[in-house]
Design a protein around this motif. Structure first.
Motif, mmCIF file in Angstrom:
data_model
loop_
_atom_site.group_PDB
_atom_site.id
_atom_site.type_symbol
_atom_site.label_atom_id
_atom_site.label_comp_id
_atom_site.label_asym_id
_atom_site.label_seq_id
_atom_site.Cartn_x
_atom_site.Cartn_y
_atom_site.Cartn_z
ATOM 1 N N HIS A 55 -67.758 -4.687 -27.649
ATOM 2 C CA HIS A 55 -68.436 -4.212 -29.721
ATOM 3 C C HIS A 55 -68.706 -5.877 -29.659
ATOM 4 O O HIS A 55 -69.126 -6.442 -30.434
ATOM 5 C CB HIS A 55 -67.601 -3.321 -30.720
ATOM 6 N N LEU A 56 -67.758 -6.807 -29.088
ATOM 7 C CA LEU A 56 -67.553 -7.676 -29.476
ATOM 8 C C LEU A 56 -68.814 -8.932 -28.931
ATOM 9 O O LEU A 56 -70.057 -9.153 -28.941
ATOM 10 C CB LEU A 56 -66.710 -8.919 -28.939
ATOM 11 N N SER A 57 -68.818 -8.226 -27.150
ATOM 12 C CA SER A 57 -70.165 -8.424 -26.152
ATOM 13 C C SER A 57 -71.371 -8.335 -27.248
ATOM 14 O O SER A 57 -72.846 -9.528 -27.510
ATOM 15 C CB SER A 57 -70.203 -8.153 -25.266
ATOM 16 N N LEU A 58 -71.867 -6.940 -27.780
ATOM 17 C CA LEU A 58 -72.831 -6.986 -28.152
ATOM 18 C C LEU A 58 -72.989 -7.747 -29.736
ATOM 19 O O LEU A 58 -74.274 -7.558 -30.024
ATOM 20 C CB LEU A 58 -73.297 -5.516 -29.147
ATOM 21 N N GLY A 59 -71.613 -7.384 -30.799
ATOM 22 C CA GLY A 59 -72.276 -8.557 -31.745
ATOM 23 C C GLY A 59 -72.457 -10.119 -31.126
ATOM 24 O O GLY A 59 -73.219 -10.976 -32.055
ATOM 25 N N LEU A 60 -71.655 -11.216 -29.876
ATOM 26 C CA LEU A 60 -72.407 -11.824 -29.558
ATOM 27 C C LEU A 60 -73.798 -12.169 -29.891
ATOM 28 O O LEU A 60 -74.174 -13.156 -30.470
ATOM 29 C CB LEU A 60 -71.486 -12.558 -29.219
ATOM 30 N N VAL A 61 -74.557 -11.333 -29.092
ATOM 31 C CA VAL A 61 -75.608 -10.488 -28.545
ATOM 32 C C VAL A 61 -76.919 -10.862 -30.368
ATOM 33 O O VAL A 61 -77.725 -11.819 -29.748
ATOM 34 C CB VAL A 61 -76.541 -9.905 -27.626
ATOM 35 N N LEU A 62 -75.847 -10.452 -31.156
ATOM 36 C CA LEU A 62 -76.716 -9.701 -32.202
ATOM 37 C C LEU A 62 -76.757 -11.716 -32.775
ATOM 38 O O LEU A 62 -77.936 -11.031 -33.415
ATOM 39 C CB LEU A 62 -75.986 -8.972 -32.976
ATOM 40 N N ARG A 63 -76.254 -12.156 -32.691
ATOM 41 C CA ARG A 63 -76.016 -13.457 -33.707
ATOM 42 C C ARG A 63 -76.654 -14.333 -33.527
ATOM 43 O O ARG A 63 -77.699 -14.762 -33.676
ATOM 44 C CB ARG A 63 -74.176 -13.602 -33.618
ATOM 45 N N SER A 64 -77.033 -14.049 -31.707
ATOM 46 C CA SER A 64 -77.528 -15.359 -30.875
ATOM 47 C C SER A 64 -79.449 -14.714 -31.248
ATOM 48 O O SER A 64 -79.481 -16.155 -31.019
ATOM 49 C CB SER A 64 -76.741 -15.866 -29.674
ATOM 50 N N GLU A 65 -79.450 -13.764 -31.034
ATOM 51 C CA GLU A 65 -80.949 -13.355 -30.601
ATOM 52 C C GLU A 65 -82.043 -12.733 -31.833
ATOM 53 O O GLU A 65 -83.181 -12.822 -31.752
ATOM 54 C CB GLU A 65 -81.148 -12.290 -29.531
ATOM 55 N N ILE A 66 -80.656 -11.987 -32.972
ATOM 56 C CA ILE A 66 -81.440 -11.177 -33.849
ATOM 57 C C ILE A 66 -80.815 -11.889 -35.370
ATOM 58 O O ILE A 66 -82.098 -12.126 -36.036
ATOM 59 C CB ILE A 66 -80.978 -10.112 -33.563
ATOM 60 N N GLY A 67 -79.938 -13.076 -35.498
ATOM 61 C CA GLY A 67 -79.462 -13.291 -36.574
ATOM 62 C C GLY A 67 -79.723 -12.769 -37.856
ATOM 63 O O GLY A 67 -78.332 -11.243 -37.824
ATOM 64 N N THR A 68 -79.942 -12.787 -39.045
ATOM 65 C CA THR A 68 -79.789 -12.054 -39.864
ATOM 66 C C THR A 68 -80.571 -10.520 -39.906
ATOM 67 O O THR A 68 -81.747 -10.156 -39.472
ATOM 68 C CB THR A 68 -80.336 -12.586 -41.190
ATOM 69 N N LEU A 69 -79.680 -9.470 -40.004
ATOM 70 C CA LEU A 69 -79.974 -8.531 -40.582
ATOM 71 C C LEU A 69 -80.600 -7.445 -41.389
ATOM 72 O O LEU A 69 -81.088 -6.252 -41.634
ATOM 73 C CB LEU A 69 -78.832 -7.366 -39.504
ATOM 74 N N THR A 70 -80.342 -8.328 -42.660
ATOM 75 C CA THR A 70 -80.532 -8.000 -44.135
ATOM 76 C C THR A 70 -81.803 -6.652 -44.503
ATOM 77 O O THR A 70 -81.771 -6.345 -45.499
ATOM 78 C CB THR A 70 -80.121 -9.061 -45.329
ATOM 79 N N ASP A 71 -82.684 -7.177 -43.581
ATOM 80 C CA ASP A 71 -84.348 -7.115 -43.775
ATOM 81 C C ASP A 71 -84.863 -5.605 -42.754
ATOM 82 O O ASP A 71 -85.783 -5.194 -43.513
ATOM 83 C CB ASP A 71 -85.397 -8.199 -43.963
ATOM 84 N N LEU A 72 -83.637 -5.285 -41.970
ATOM 85 C CA LEU A 72 -83.807 -4.748 -41.210
ATOM 86 C C LEU A 72 -83.546 -3.130 -41.463
ATOM 87 O O LEU A 72 -82.102 -2.410 -41.893
ATOM 88 C CB LEU A 72 -83.034 -4.779 -39.748
ATOM 89 N N ALA A 73 -83.931 -2.248 -41.052
ATOM 90 C CA ALA A 73 -84.053 -0.352 -40.948
ATOM 91 C C ALA A 73 -83.393 -0.984 -39.079
ATOM 92 O O ALA A 73 -84.028 -0.320 -38.051
ATOM 93 C CB ALA A 73 -84.892 0.313 -40.547
ATOM 94 N N VAL A 74 -82.259 -0.203 -39.243
ATOM 95 C CA VAL A 74 -81.195 -0.214 -37.839
ATOM 96 C C VAL A 74 -80.475 1.119 -37.636
ATOM 97 O O VAL A 74 -80.615 2.600 -38.669
ATOM 98 C CB VAL A 74 -80.489 -1.114 -38.190
#
Length: 249
Positions: A55-74
């Motif tokens: 989960h840490l690995s995936l979270g690091l990529v979310l931070r670097s590639e996706i950034g903010t998620l507040t407008d996204l349907a996930v």
């Protein structure tokens, strides 16, 4: 907040001669303390949210590639854990589920929605972002799963995920379904079931670098395969995969 269950399970997992702790920033909960429970690649935990190596690995990529998620349907293909906790607080909408043998797609069993990535009940183009960790190696027909995952993503939507990755050129198929039965091509390997049922979950394959071509065949573009850079002590980051659905012409 740490639950009693997480604290209890953490203490049970510690090998005290290999134990260590150090401060660092968690991609989910910010400044935190990280503990090394043992010397294995999966022995790292964030003490605040209990995030593990995957989960840490995936979270690091979310931070670097996706950034903010507040407008996204996930859409996330698990129903609990630190990633789900983070997504619940930081996304516009969140769909969560677990695979439950014998249940109808979209049905609810014991309060948890059932989905099978080989035949999802979600409508076309429902999500901006799809996430899953350690799922596809347990799916008999992963090409069908890739097609379904692309179907439920919007144009320009992205999928970020992990699977055990050998780094070899080709994927090794360990088992398949033939005439409605599991046929083992190699000695069976079972991974730990997070629900604690039975002997574990059968691994149908060990992925190699040709996972990129499987994603391309399904229609994904902008594919990346990488281990994220970080400053978390002792963390041997997992390989994280990212792929995008093309935009409309």
């Amino acid at each position: 907040m740490l639950s009693f269950r997480r604290i209890r399970n953490g203490f049970r997992a510690i090998r005290w001669r290999e134990f260590a702790c150090a401060p660092a920033s968690c991609p989910f909960c910010g400044p935190s303390l990280f503990v090394r429970l043992d010397l294995s690649s999966s022995g790292i935990r964030c003490i605040r949210c209990a995030a593990s190596t995957v989960h840490l690995s995936l979270g690091l990529v979310l931070r670097s590639e996706i950034g903010t998620l507040t407008d996204l349907a996930v859409c996330e293909f698990s129903a609990n854990g630190p990633l789900v906790d983070f997504l619940n607080k930081n996304t516009r909408t969140l769909a969560i589920s677990e695979f439950q043998e014998g249940a109808a797609p979209g049905s609810v069993c014991d309060g948890t929605r059932h989905e099978d990535v080989q035949g999802l009940s979600y409508p076309d183009q429902a999500f901006d972002l799809v996430l899953h960790t350690e799922v596809l190696e347990h799916v008999a027909d992963d090409r069908r799963a890739f097609s379904e995952l692309k179907r439920v993503l919007k144009a320009e939507g992205r999928m970020v995920f992990t699977v055990p990755f050998s780094g070899l050129p080709g994927t090794v198929e360990r088992a398949r379904i033939r005439d409605g039965q599991i046929e083992h091509l190699l000695p069976p390997v079972y991974h730990t079931d997070p629900w604690g049922k039975g002997a574990g979950i059968l691994a149908f394959r060990d992925y190699g670098a040709d996972i990129e071509s499987r994603l391309q065949e399904a229609g994904f573009v902008d594919i990346s395969i990488r281990r994220p850079q970080h400053a978390i002590p002792w963390l041997q980051a997992c390989t994280v995969f990212s792929a995008r659905v093309p935009g409309r012409d």
